[in-house]
Design a protein around this motif. Structure first.
Motif, PDB file in Angstrom:
ATOM      1  N   VAL A   6      -3.170  44.363 -18.124  1.00 15.28           N
ATOM      2  CA  VAL A   6      -2.558  43.241 -17.420  1.00 15.28           C
ATOM      3  C   VAL A   6      -3.518  42.650 -16.399  1.00 15.28           C
ATOM      4  O   VAL A   6      -3.583  41.429 -16.220  1.00 15.28           O
ATOM      5  CB  VAL A   6      -1.238  43.681 -16.761  1.00 15.28           C
ATOM      6  N   THR A  10      -4.573  38.642 -16.427  1.00 15.53           N
ATOM      7  CA  THR A  10      -4.283  37.694 -15.362  1.00 15.53           C
ATOM      8  C   THR A  10      -5.520  36.991 -14.826  1.00 15.53           C
ATOM      9  O   THR A  10      -5.413  36.158 -13.917  1.00 15.53           O
ATOM     10  CB  THR A  10      -3.556  38.391 -14.197  1.00 15.53           C
ATOM     11  N   PHE A  23       4.809  40.183 -16.970  1.00 14.12           N
ATOM     12  CA  PHE A  23       4.680  41.162 -18.038  1.00 14.12           C
ATOM     13  C   PHE A  23       5.739  42.241 -17.836  1.00 14.12           C
ATOM     14  O   PHE A  23       6.048  42.627 -16.708  1.00 14.12           O
ATOM     15  CB  PHE A  23       3.276  41.784 -18.033  1.00 14.12           C
ATOM     16  N   TYR A  25       6.664  46.055 -19.531  1.00 17.84           N
ATOM     17  CA  TYR A  25       6.320  47.119 -20.470  1.00 17.84           C
ATOM     18  C   TYR A  25       7.555  47.949 -20.755  1.00 17.84           C
ATOM     19  O   TYR A  25       8.197  48.483 -19.842  1.00 17.84           O
ATOM     20  CB  TYR A  25       5.214  48.005 -19.899  1.00 17.84           C
ATOM     21  N   LEU A  34       5.217  39.455 -22.780  1.00 21.14           N
ATOM     22  CA  LEU A  34       4.680  38.381 -21.945  1.00 21.14           C
ATOM     23  C   LEU A  34       5.772  37.336 -21.777  1.00 21.14           C
ATOM     24  O   LEU A  34       6.281  36.799 -22.763  1.00 21.14           O
ATOM     25  CB  LEU A  34       3.448  37.756 -22.596  1.00 21.14           C
ATOM     26  N   LEU A  64      -5.542  39.654 -22.854  1.00 26.14           N
ATOM     27  CA  LEU A  64      -4.939  40.961 -23.104  1.00 26.14           C
ATOM     28  C   LEU A  64      -5.430  41.526 -24.438  1.00 26.14           C
ATOM     29  O   LEU A  64      -5.743  42.721 -24.533  1.00 26.14           O
ATOM     30  CB  LEU A  64      -3.415  40.824 -23.092  1.00 26.14           C
ATOM     31  N   VAL A 319      -1.516  43.352  -9.762  1.00 24.18           N
ATOM     32  CA  VAL A 319      -0.761  43.756 -10.950  1.00 24.18           C
ATOM     33  C   VAL A 319       0.690  44.114 -10.632  1.00 24.18           C
ATOM     34  O   VAL A 319       1.604  43.711 -11.380  1.00 24.18           O
ATOM     35  CB  VAL A 319      -1.485  44.922 -11.655  1.00 24.18           C
ATOM     36  N   LEU A 323       3.844  42.871 -13.134  1.00 21.64           N
ATOM     37  CA  LEU A 323       4.168  43.853 -14.177  1.00 21.64           C
ATOM     38  C   LEU A 323       5.381  44.665 -13.798  1.00 21.64           C
ATOM     39  O   LEU A 323       5.436  45.271 -12.728  1.00 21.64           O
ATOM     40  CB  LEU A 323       2.963  44.789 -14.411  1.00 21.64           C
TER      41      LEU A 323
END
Length: 326
Positions: A6, A10, A23, A25, A34, A64, A319, A323
Motif C-alpha cells: 500500500v 500511494t 484500501f 485487506y 481498492l 500495487l 499507510v 489501510l
C-alpha cells in the motif's frame, strides 16, 4: 507485506494530489480491495461519475501490481467486481510466485523516483525509440499513447489556455483547486504539527512562466508567493496523450494503470514529466483535444515529457490513514 504494498501504491499521482483512495485487506480471503474515497472528490472539476478519481486510483493499482511483482508475488486483479458498489474499484489477490515473463518488477525503482516536475525542460528532443517504448507501455495496459505533431500541440496548448480562462472566471472551480493547494485555508490536509499530508505545497508549484508556452498549471492563482521566481519554459513542449477507445469507469481504471506504467518507464528512461488535465475538465474542450484521425476515442490525460530538473516529492498520507485490515 500488505502495508509495504500500500505504501508503494500511494506514491501514484492523482488530481491535485488528493489521493482519492482507500484500501481494505480482508484477512479471511487474503483479498486487498481498492476503493474510491467519496470525501476526496472534486464535484466541480471532476463531477460524478468521477473520471479523474478513477485515473488516480488506477495509477495506485498499477503501483500495487509493481510492488507485488518486486516482492515475487503475482497480483490477480479484478476491476469493478461489484456493480452494486461503485466505490469498490478493484480487488487484488496477491498470490505467488510472479510469472517469469512479468516485466513489472523492473519498474519498481521508479515508483519513488517519479515526481511531477513543474520546472522548465530543455529543448533536447525525446528520441523516437523512447517514445515508441512509451507507446508500447500504454498498449500493455489496454490504452493508447499518442504523440501529437506540432500543429496538434499548438491546438492542445490553445485549449489549455481556454480552460485556464474558464477556471479564472469560475469561483467554484478556483475554490476547489485552492482547497488542495498551498493557497487554500483548510486544515484537514495537515497533521497536528502543521505538516501537509496531501495536496500540492507551494514548493512544488515551480516558477511562474515568463511566456506561457508549456502546459503547466499555475496553482498560485495569480498570487505572489515569497521566494517564487519566474523562468522561461521550452517553446515547443513534447506532449503525449493517454486515451482509450471507450469512456467507461473500467476504461478510466485501465487508462490510470497505463498512465502510471508510462510515467515509471519514462522515469527509468531518464525523462521528467508533468501532467495537465485542465482542458479535459471541460467536456467540449476535452472532445477537441483528441485527434479526429486517431483511433483514440477519448483522451484522459496530457503528459509533458522532456529533460530537466526532477520535481520535488509531494506529501503522502501515512499507510494507517488509508489501510483498513478486517
Amino acid at each position: 507485506m500488505v502495508g509495504a504494498l500500500v505504501e508503494d501504491a500511494t506514491s501514484a499521482p492523482s488530481m491535485h494530489n488528493a489521493q482519492p483512495w482507500r484500501f481494505r485487506y480482508l484477512r479471511e480471503s487474503g483479498v486487498l480491495q481498492l476503493r474510491g474515497d467519496p470525501d476526496r472528490t472534486m464535484p466541480r472539476t471532476d463531477p460524478a461519475p468521477h473520471r479523474a478519481l478513477h485515473l488516480g486510483c488506477g495509477a495506485a493499482l498499477f503501483n500495487l501490481r509493481v510492488a507485488a511483482a518486486h516482492a515475487g508475488r503475482e497480483a490477480l486483479t479484478t476491476l469493478l467486481p461489484d456493480p452494486a458498489d461503485p466505490w469498490l474499484l478493484a480487488e487484488v489477490s496477491v498470490t505467488g510466485p510472479v510469472r517469469d515473463d512479468s516485466d513489472l518488477a523492473a519498474l519498481h525503482p521508479a515508483i519513488h523516483r517519479r515526481h511531477t516536475s513543474r520546472f522548465p525542460f530543455s529543448d533536447e528532443e525525446v528520441p523516437d525509440a523512447i517514445l515508441d517504448g512509451l507507446r508500447g507501455a500504454a498498449l500493455l495496459e489496454g490504452a493508447r499513447l499518442y504523440v501529437p505533431d506540432a500543429w496538434h500541440v499548438r491546438s492542445v496548448l490553445d485549449l489549455v489556455h481556454d480552460a485556464e480562462g474558464r477556471e479564472a472566471a469560475d469561483a467554484a472551480a478556483r475554490a476547489e483547486t485552492a482547497r488542495w493547494t498551498a493557497t487554500g485555508t483548510g486544515t484537514r490536509t495537515r497533521d497536528g504539527d502543521g505538516a501537509r499530508r496531501e495536496g500540492i505545497p507551494a514548493y512544488a508549484f515551480g516558477p511562474r512562466q515568463h511566456d506561457v508556452t508549456a502546459p503547466v498549471r499555475d496553482f498560485a492563482d495569480r498570487r505572489l508567493l515569497p521566494g517564487r521566481g519566474s523562468a522561461t519554459f521550452e517553446k515547443e513542449p513534447c506532449l503525449a496523450l493517454i486515451g482509450t477507445v471507450h469512456d467507461r469507469p473500467a476504461d478510466w481504471l485501465r487508462a490510470g494503470q497505463a498512465l502510471e506504467r508510462v510515467l515509471l518507464q519514462a522515469t527509468l528512461d531518464g525523462l521528467v514529466t508533468s501532467l495537465t488535465s485542465q482542458a479535459l475538465e471541460w467536456p467540449d474542450l476535452r472532445w477537441a483535444v483528441r485527434d479526429p484521425g486517431s483511433s483514440m476515442g477519448h483522451v484522459h490525460m496530457v503528459i509533458r515529457l522532456g529533460y530537466g530538473p526532477t520535481g520535488p516529492a509531494t506529501p503522502r498520507r501515512p499507510v494507517p490513514d488509508v489501510l483498513d485490515i478486517v
